[in-house]
Design an enzyme around this catalytic site. Structure first.
Site, short mmCIF file in Angstrom:
data_model
loop_
_atom_site.label_atom_id
_atom_site.label_comp_id
_atom_site.label_asym_id
_atom_site.label_seq_id
_atom_site.Cartn_x
_atom_site.Cartn_y
_atom_site.Cartn_z
N ALA A 74 0.83 -1.21 0.00
CA ALA A 74 0.00 0.00 0.00
C ALA A 74 0.87 1.26 0.00
O ALA A 74 0.63 2.20 -0.77
CB ALA A 74 -0.93 0.00 1.21
N LYS A 78 -2.47 -13.96 -14.97
CA LYS A 78 -3.67 -14.50 -14.32
C LYS A 78 -4.88 -14.19 -15.20
O LYS A 78 -5.17 -13.02 -15.46
CB LYS A 78 -3.81 -13.86 -12.93
CG LYS A 78 -5.06 -14.26 -12.21
CD LYS A 78 -5.11 -13.66 -10.82
CE LYS A 78 -6.45 -13.90 -10.17
NZ LYS A 78 -6.61 -13.16 -8.92
C1 LIG Z 1 -3.85 -14.11 4.34
C2 LIG Z 1 -3.81 -12.96 3.40
C3 LIG Z 1 -3.75 -13.17 2.02
C4 LIG Z 1 -3.76 -12.09 1.12
N1 LIG Z 1 -3.78 -12.32 -0.23
C5 LIG Z 1 -3.95 -11.27 -1.08
C6 LIG Z 1 -4.04 -11.45 -2.50
O1 LIG Z 1 -3.89 -12.55 -3.02
N2 LIG Z 1 -4.27 -10.36 -3.27
C7 LIG Z 1 -4.38 -9.11 -2.74
O2 LIG Z 1 -4.66 -8.15 -3.47
N3 LIG Z 1 -4.23 -8.91 -1.43
C8 LIG Z 1 -4.03 -9.94 -0.59
N4 LIG Z 1 -3.89 -9.72 0.75
C9 LIG Z 1 -3.82 -8.35 1.25
C10 LIG Z 1 -2.44 -7.78 0.98
O3 LIG Z 1 -1.47 -8.59 1.62
C11 LIG Z 1 -2.35 -6.37 1.50
O4 LIG Z 1 -3.43 -5.63 1.05
C12 LIG Z 1 -1.09 -5.71 1.00
O5 LIG Z 1 0.03 -6.48 1.30
C13 LIG Z 1 -0.94 -4.33 1.59
O6 LIG Z 1 -0.55 -4.37 2.92
P1 LIG Z 1 -0.21 -2.98 3.60
O7 LIG Z 1 0.84 -2.31 2.79
O8 LIG Z 1 -1.47 -2.25 3.86
O9 LIG Z 1 0.37 -3.42 5.02
P2 LIG Z 1 1.78 -4.08 5.42
O10 LIG Z 1 2.34 -4.94 4.35
O11 LIG Z 1 1.56 -4.71 6.75
O12 LIG Z 1 2.75 -2.85 5.60
C14 LIG Z 1 2.72 -2.01 6.74
C15 LIG Z 1 3.92 -1.10 6.74
O13 LIG Z 1 3.81 -0.20 7.83
C16 LIG Z 1 5.03 -0.15 8.51
N5 LIG Z 1 4.80 0.20 9.90
C17 LIG Z 1 3.84 -0.27 10.76
N6 LIG Z 1 3.97 0.29 11.98
C18 LIG Z 1 5.02 1.15 11.87
C19 LIG Z 1 5.67 2.02 12.80
N7 LIG Z 1 5.29 2.12 14.09
N8 LIG Z 1 6.73 2.74 12.36
C20 LIG Z 1 7.16 2.66 11.08
N9 LIG Z 1 6.59 1.86 10.17
C21 LIG Z 1 5.54 1.10 10.57
C22 LIG Z 1 5.63 -1.55 8.34
O14 LIG Z 1 7.01 -1.56 8.54
C23 LIG Z 1 5.26 -1.82 6.88
O15 LIG Z 1 6.22 -1.23 6.04
C24 LIG Z 1 -3.81 -10.78 1.64
C25 LIG Z 1 -3.79 -10.57 3.02
C26 LIG Z 1 -3.80 -11.63 3.91
C27 LIG Z 1 -3.82 -11.37 5.39
#
Ligand SMILES: Cc1cc2nc3c(=O)[nH]c(=O)nc-3n(C[C@H](O)[C@H](O)[C@H](O)COP(=O)(O)OP(=O)(O)OC[C@H]3O[C@@H](n4cnc5c(N)ncnc54)[C@H](O)[C@@H]3O)c2cc1C
Length: 506
Positions: free
Chosen positions: A19, A82
């Site tokens: 994200a 895909k």
């Molecule tokens: C089981 C599972 C399967 C999935 N499969 C799919 C799929 O097939 N297709 C799909 O589209 N999506 C899928 N998803 C969703 C997908 O993984 C997420 O939408 C995507 O990875 C985005 O995650 P994110 O960037 O929001 O969060 P994260 O990857 O968790 O990133 C969070 C970031 O915030 C940072 N952070 C947090 N707290 C702090 C702090 N205090 N200080 C500094 N930095 C901090 C971390 O270091 C990290 O860089 C799946 C999710 C799950 C749980």
């Protein structure tokens, strides 16, 4: 109400998962020319969730907006093509269908193709609907070729399956070369304006404060800003989507490079299979009220096609979303804003919608309530429509296990009950003006899970039965020929220069 009088110049993105880096790359590319300064803070010590590996075709629009060379992206992220998602054992054990990124049949008269198909089906004179869909037939033979611009073949679209870690790293390079400043460190404090309550800065462990006018919360499930700081409530949708845990594990590919994701229903949840160029991503999503952790992990490990590449990793989640994704001067994108389980690969698409809606409503001079309201309205609709579509997979089942019986018996959102009834009774399926999944997606799941219309558009009865049979056979034959003429998926990647490591020195 105008919250800040000055221009929005400094954007701070908290989080460097998919994200965070998608947001950074997009804002730099699409708004960088307006003088915006973009800083992204991430913490290697905290890490990312790292499992989002299957996407939807909308990602190609995102790539083209960012000027991304898809072949380079594929080679850098070990990506595969895909063409849809295969669902095994969802209606009854032994059933199977593919939700394609395409369409069924073609226009053969004033009624829709599905109405003609339903009439022929009721008389037992037609093949399963999937055989009238080119991407399904190509996927099942492990073949792929980009859609044909000449219009002689049935139109379709495609998406990618990629290594989430490689994708975030590649996007991070992309964003930093477009001017995004990366800061490494754990955020330990968040400062707020004492009058407005807006966020003014985040502080790192080393004492550095990073000030901003607009904050994008991409901190994952922790929801550091939108949840912990601004205390925006979380709307829990577990009553409709009760799966709340997953185990994920990579394994070696057993030789099947079919260009599609697979979701196989299991006793109290389902298992995913995402084939990449260098490994297969697997996971089991389940509901802890019906399956204990050890049994779920065992079921996953017993159903791998090759040597596991790691120990299974557990993830816990609650399905739902924040009551507002844009609050004060903070916009939540990604898991910080909400999560709908990964059955239809919707999370990355929701990230993309969050970004593109923000770009369109970007508050250059001041944050206005109207921008926030419209942003939240659009995102709410997106979340709710995806939720309804996911719930359909669970409710339209005929399986025996306790979990599946409970899924059948659950009270549905009103919006979904009406949609199921309309299709079952009369093949009615209105288009959404907004919303991700259009009729072809709903038709795939309805018919694939044995919800067949009782009646159809009477205009479909007007065609002579022999004539209808001939037309259906002609479409069927053309699609079979077109699918068989495509190259094998891996040969296509080779020829396109999209094999993992190609030109990247790996
Ligand atoms: C089981 C599972 C399967 C999935 N499969 C799919 C799929 O097939 N297709 C799909 O589209 N999506 C899928 N998803 C969703 C997908 O993984 C997420 O939408 C995507 O990875 C985005 O995650 P994110 O960037 O929001 O969060 P994260 O990857 O968790 O990133 C969070 C970031 O915030 C940072 N952070 C947090 N707290 C702090 C702090 N205090 N200080 C500094 N930095 C901090 C971390 O270091 C990290 O860089 C799946 C999710 C799950 C749980």
């Amino acid at each position: 109400m105008t919250e800040r009088a000055q221009a929005i110049r400094n954007v701070v993105i908290v989080g460097g998962g998919t994200a965070g880096w998608m947001t950074a790359a997009a804002l730099a590319r699409l708004l960088g020319g307006t003088g915006l300064a973009i800083t992204l803070v991430e913490s290697a010590a905290i890490g990312t969730v790292g499992v989002g590996e299957a996407t939807l075709p909308q990602i190609r629009r995102f790539n083209s907006l960012l000027g991304i060379d898809e072949r380079e992206m594929m080679a850098r992220t070990a990506a595969t093509i895909k063409l849809g998602i295969e669902f095994r054992d969802w209606g009854r054990v032994g059933d199977g269908y593919i939700h394609p990124f395409g369409r069924f049949g073609q226009e053969i008269g004033p009624a829709s193709f599905v109405d003609y198909w339903a009439r022929a089906h009721a008389r037992g004179m037609v093949a399963p609907i999937g055989q009238y869909c080119l991407p399904i037939m190509a996927a099942l033979q492990g073949r792929f070729e980009p859609p044909d611009a000449s219009g002689t073949r049935q139109p379709y679209d495609y998406a990618f399956q990629f290594d989430a870690g490689l994708y975030a790293a590649w996007l991070s390079e992309h964003a930093q070369s477009a001017g995004v400043v990366r800061r490494e460190g754990r955020i330990v404090d968040v400062a707020r304006n004492s009058e407005s309550g807006a966020i003014s800065a985040v502080s790192l462990e080393d004492g550095a404060a990073i000030r901003g006018d607009l904050f994008i919360d991409c901190s994952g499930f922790r929801a550091l800003l939108i949840g912990e700081t601004l205390e925006t409530s979380f709307e829990d949708w577990s009553n409709w989507l009760p799966c709340n845990r997953a185990f994920a594990v990579p394994c070696a590919n057993g030789g099947d490079y079919g260009p599609y994701t697979r979701a196989t229903a299991r006793a109290a949840g389902w298992q995913w299979r995402i084939p990449l160029q260098h490994r297969v991503g697997n996971g089991l999503v389940y509901c802890d009220a019906f399956w204990d952790d050890a049994d779920a992990a065992e079921a996953l490990m017993a159903n791998l096609e090759g040597e596991p590449g790691a120990e299974p990793r557990q993830l816990r989640f609650t399905t739902g979303r924040r009551s507002a994704l844009w609050r004060s001067n903070c916009v939540a994108i990604g898991l910080a804003g909400g999560f709908l389980e990964p059955l239809e690969s919707t999370s990355i698409d929701l990230i993309q919608s969050g970004i593109l809606n923000l770009v369109e409503l970007f508050p250059h001079t001041a944050i206005e309530e109207t921008d926030r309201r419209e942003y939240n309205r659009l995102m709410d609709l997106e979340f709710e429509r995806i939720r309804d579509f996911l719930v359909l997979h669970y409710v339209a089942n005929q399986r025996e296990e306790e979990f599946w019986q409970a899924m059948r018996a659950m009270p549905l959102p009103d919006s979904l009950s009406a949609r199921i009834e309309d299709f079952r009774e009369r093949a009615i399926l209105p288009d959404y003006a907004d919303g991700l999944f259009q009729p072809v997606s709903w038709i795939s799941v309805f018919l694939g899970q044995n919800v067949v219309p009782r009646r159809w558009d009477p205009r479909a009865d007007a065609m002579d039965a022999d004539e209808l049979g001939k037309r259906l056979a002609a479409i069927h034959g053309k699609i079979a020929d077109d699918a068989a003429a495509m190259p094998l998926h891996l040969d296509f990647l080779e020829r396109a220069g999209a094999r993992y490591g190609y030109g990247a020195g790996q």
